[in-house]
Design an enzyme around this catalytic site. Structure first.
Site, mmCIF file in Angstrom:
data_model
loop_
_atom_site.group_PDB
_atom_site.id
_atom_site.type_symbol
_atom_site.label_atom_id
_atom_site.label_comp_id
_atom_site.label_asym_id
_atom_site.label_seq_id
_atom_site.Cartn_x
_atom_site.Cartn_y
_atom_site.Cartn_z
ATOM 1 N N THR A 13 32.869 22.849 29.543
ATOM 2 C CA THR A 13 33.349 21.500 29.234
ATOM 3 C C THR A 13 33.576 20.663 30.487
ATOM 4 O O THR A 13 33.411 19.445 30.467
ATOM 5 C CB THR A 13 34.641 21.613 28.399
ATOM 6 O OG1 THR A 13 34.302 22.238 27.160
ATOM 7 C CG2 THR A 13 35.261 20.266 28.093
ATOM 8 N N SER A 57 29.935 28.245 27.959
ATOM 9 C CA SER A 57 30.238 29.660 28.220
ATOM 10 C C SER A 57 29.917 30.606 27.058
ATOM 11 O O SER A 57 29.666 31.782 27.301
ATOM 12 C CB SER A 57 31.664 29.838 28.726
ATOM 13 O OG SER A 57 32.608 29.664 27.728
ATOM 14 N N THR A 90 35.668 27.404 29.211
ATOM 15 C CA THR A 90 36.941 28.127 29.016
ATOM 16 C C THR A 90 36.843 29.234 27.961
ATOM 17 O O THR A 90 37.671 30.139 27.947
ATOM 18 C CB THR A 90 38.069 27.158 28.611
ATOM 19 O OG1 THR A 90 37.702 26.498 27.400
ATOM 20 C CG2 THR A 90 38.336 26.144 29.699
ATOM 21 N N ASP A 91 35.820 29.159 27.087
ATOM 22 C CA ASP A 91 35.769 30.138 25.982
ATOM 23 C C ASP A 91 35.669 31.584 26.474
ATOM 24 O O ASP A 91 36.288 32.479 25.901
ATOM 25 C CB ASP A 91 34.567 29.840 25.061
ATOM 26 C CG ASP A 91 34.763 28.560 24.257
ATOM 27 O OD1 ASP A 91 35.879 28.013 24.267
ATOM 28 O OD2 ASP A 91 33.790 28.116 23.620
HETATM 29 N N1 ASP Z 1 33.009 25.621 24.569
HETATM 30 C C1 ASP Z 1 33.335 25.308 25.942
HETATM 31 C C2 ASP Z 1 32.759 26.400 26.839
HETATM 32 O O1 ASP Z 1 33.355 27.435 26.966
HETATM 33 C C3 ASP Z 1 34.774 25.210 26.109
HETATM 34 C C4 ASP Z 1 35.227 24.796 27.465
HETATM 35 O O2 ASP Z 1 34.562 24.863 28.456
HETATM 36 O O3 ASP Z 1 36.398 24.376 27.538
HETATM 37 O O4 ASP Z 1 31.763 26.212 27.425
#
Ligand code: ASP
Length: 325
Positions: A13, A57, A90-91
């Protein structure tokens, strides 16, 4: 002369924008565009950017994670590099951070960072998180702490941190022990220390490691499927203190008989597993069967540890030592 930080961009993100056609976030920004949003960073550190990838991710594989580790290794050895920052979705951020923590021995800070709001949203948190991560990477206080995760001005240990909330900016928490410290403007303050992780000395990762979450009445067929499909290791997120429904016991026995290590952790949010209960499927029964106890790791991290352990050795007793000693 400013201290040098290598920032490895992988996507997530922090590098996303809303696509005007599909009205949803997708990877869009390159490293220069992200760094340009971190105002005044040139006064703090010299940045060298590496565009490793630009992917969400959930698309990262464990092979990607191993290549990130190689890139970190290569750069951390350079004398003029003070620390490394990795931007990440973050995932699965905690999985990459923990994998790096298990693989890389260095006193230099290695910091993983992401964002919860993309750059088209109000209050994009990518710039403030990245500046805090860079400040951590150049802080002498952040040396010898293993891999760190910096988000929302908090510093957490990769071995302890987990994503706890689907949308909050303060989603990354260490539920068992709390954060190691904070980033206050450009100053990093640690409140406690952390013992160094035991390094797993391998360049190989075993992909075929299953993760099973237990629930009332979950059955043998789940384990049979993985054993018959050639899986090399199994992590079970057991119930409570480390107990499983009795109908899973024959599958556990079959796995161990087939030299497939079975690591047990708990589906509880915090706390260790232990051989407290003696009934069928209870922790003591599982210990006697040869199940490996995974401490207080969540399933996804126990799986990373088992994947690397199996890259290092196929000997179940050595793997038990990696988890239990
Ligand atoms: N779906 C996103 C990822 O992990 C979430 C994020 O980056 O906050 O790529």
């Amino acid at each position: 002369m400013k201290k040098k930080v290598v920032v490895i961009f992988t996507g997530g993100t922090i590098s996303m924008k809303i696509d005007p056609e599909i009205h949803a976030a997708i990877p869009a920004l390159n490293s220069d565009e992200i760094i340009a949003m971190v105002s005044n960073i040139e006064n703090v550190a010299e940045i060298e950017s590496i565009n490793f990838a630009n992917i969400p991710s959930p698309h990262l594989t464990t092979q990607h994670m191993m290549s990130i580790a190689d890139t970190v290794r290569e750069n951390i050895l350079k004398e003029d590099v003070t620390g490394i920052v990795i931007t990440h979705g973050t995932d699965t951020l905690e999985e990459t951070a923990y994998l790096l923590d298990l693989l890389i021995q260095s006193e230099k800070p290695i910091v993983v960072v992401g964002a919860m709001r993309n750059s088209s949203e109000l209050g994009y948190d990518g710039s403030s998180n990245l500046s805090a991560a860079i400040c951590t990477a150049i802080s002498p206080k952040a040396k010898n702490k293993g891999v760190l995760v910096v988000m929302n001005n908090e510093v957490n240990a990769a071995s302890e941190v987990t994503k706890t909330n689907t949308l909050s900016l303060d989603t990354f928490k260490s539920p068992e022990f709390g954060p190691l410290g904070i980033v206050d403007n450009d100053e990093v303050i640690f409140y406690r220390d952390i013992a160094a992780n035991r390094i797993i000395d391998t360049n190989t990762i075993e992909e075929k490691v299953a993760l099973i979450k237990t629930a009332t009445g979950i059955g043998l067929d789940v384990l049979d499927f993985y054993i018959d499909s050639g899986y090399k290791g199994i992590v079970i997120e057991a119930l409570g203190r480390g107990n499983i429904p009795p109908q899973l016991v024959p599958g556990v026995k079959r796995a161990i008989m087939n030299n497939i290590p079975v690591v047990m952790v708990s589906r509880c949010y915090t706390g260790r597993v232990l051989y407290t209960y003696g009934y069928e499927g209870g922790g003591k029964h599982l210990k006697d069967l040869g199940v490996i106890f995974g401490g207080n790791l969540p399933g996804q991290k126990a799986r990373i540890k088992l994947m690397l352990s199996l890259g290092y050795t196929k000997d179940i007793e050595k793997i038990r030592k990696i988890f239990e000693d």
